[in-house]
Design a protein around this motif. Structure first.
Motif, short mmCIF file in Angstrom:
data_model
loop_
_atom_site.label_atom_id
_atom_site.label_comp_id
_atom_site.label_asym_id
_atom_site.label_seq_id
_atom_site.Cartn_x
_atom_site.Cartn_y
_atom_site.Cartn_z
N PRO A 54 36.38 32.66 -68.89
CA PRO A 54 37.28 33.00 -67.70
C PRO A 54 37.88 34.48 -67.93
N MET A 79 28.55 27.40 -61.19
CA MET A 79 29.63 27.08 -60.27
C MET A 79 29.97 28.02 -59.11
N GLY A 105 31.10 30.01 -56.43
CA GLY A 105 32.47 30.38 -55.56
C GLY A 105 33.52 30.47 -56.61
N GLY A 106 33.34 30.03 -57.96
CA GLY A 106 34.41 30.05 -58.86
C GLY A 106 35.55 29.34 -58.23
N GLN A 107 36.69 29.54 -59.32
CA GLN A 107 37.88 28.98 -59.28
C GLN A 107 38.95 29.78 -59.64
N LEU A 108 40.07 29.53 -58.89
CA LEU A 108 41.50 30.61 -59.15
C LEU A 108 42.32 29.45 -59.70
N ILE A 109 43.14 29.75 -60.84
CA ILE A 109 44.12 28.92 -61.43
C ILE A 109 45.24 29.89 -61.54
N GLY A 143 31.13 33.36 -59.36
CA GLY A 143 31.29 32.06 -59.87
C GLY A 143 32.31 31.71 -61.13
N ARG A 144 32.90 32.79 -61.36
CA ARG A 144 34.06 32.50 -62.61
C ARG A 144 35.02 32.15 -62.33
N ILE A 145 35.69 31.41 -63.40
CA ILE A 145 37.19 30.97 -63.38
C ILE A 145 38.04 32.31 -63.56
N LEU A 151 35.54 35.69 -58.57
CA LEU A 151 35.23 34.45 -58.05
C LEU A 151 33.93 34.21 -57.14
#
Length: 115
Positions: free
Chosen positions: A35, A1, A3-7, A81-83, A78
């Motif tokens: 995560p 993944m 770029g990762g994701q920010l929630i 590639g981490r959430i 991020l």
């Protein structure tokens, strides 16, 4: 993944953000890498500042804490590639500091250099 994701989980105290974050983390447990769970203000933030400071001064102190948080925790996670699941982020600042009389454009400017 890449770029990762920010929630960002936004809401007032005792709204269940911590519970929601735990459920999200549990649902994501099958990922190759767990995560990153984090929160704002960070543990490095002097919570007494919320009692001593008001208005733009408090908004600036929290924005500074956010910059450090992004530099040290969120950004690297991020990039790897981490959430990242964060208890509060920019929307909380917009609501909280607006109620303290800080104009939205000032809050946005104080947080403009976040990544």
């Amino acid at each position: 993944m890449p770029g990762g994701q920010l929630i960002a989980v936004e809401g007032p105290k005792a709204a269940g953000k911590t519970t929601l974050m735990a459920v999200l983390a549990d649902r994501l447990c099958d990922l190759p890498v767990s995560p990153v769970l984090t929160k704002e203000p960070t543990p490095a933030f002097d919570l007494d500042s919320e009692e001593r400071l008001r208005g733009v001064e408090l908004a600036a102190a929290i924005a500074q804490d956010r910059r450090r948080h992004v530099t040290e925790v969120v950004g690297p996670a991020l990039a790897a590639g981490r959430i990242v699941i964060c208890d509060r982020y920019l929307l909380s600042s917009l609501v909280f500091h607006s109620l303290d009389g800080v104009p939205h454009d000032v809050i946005e400017e104080l947080n403009a250099d976040r990544t």
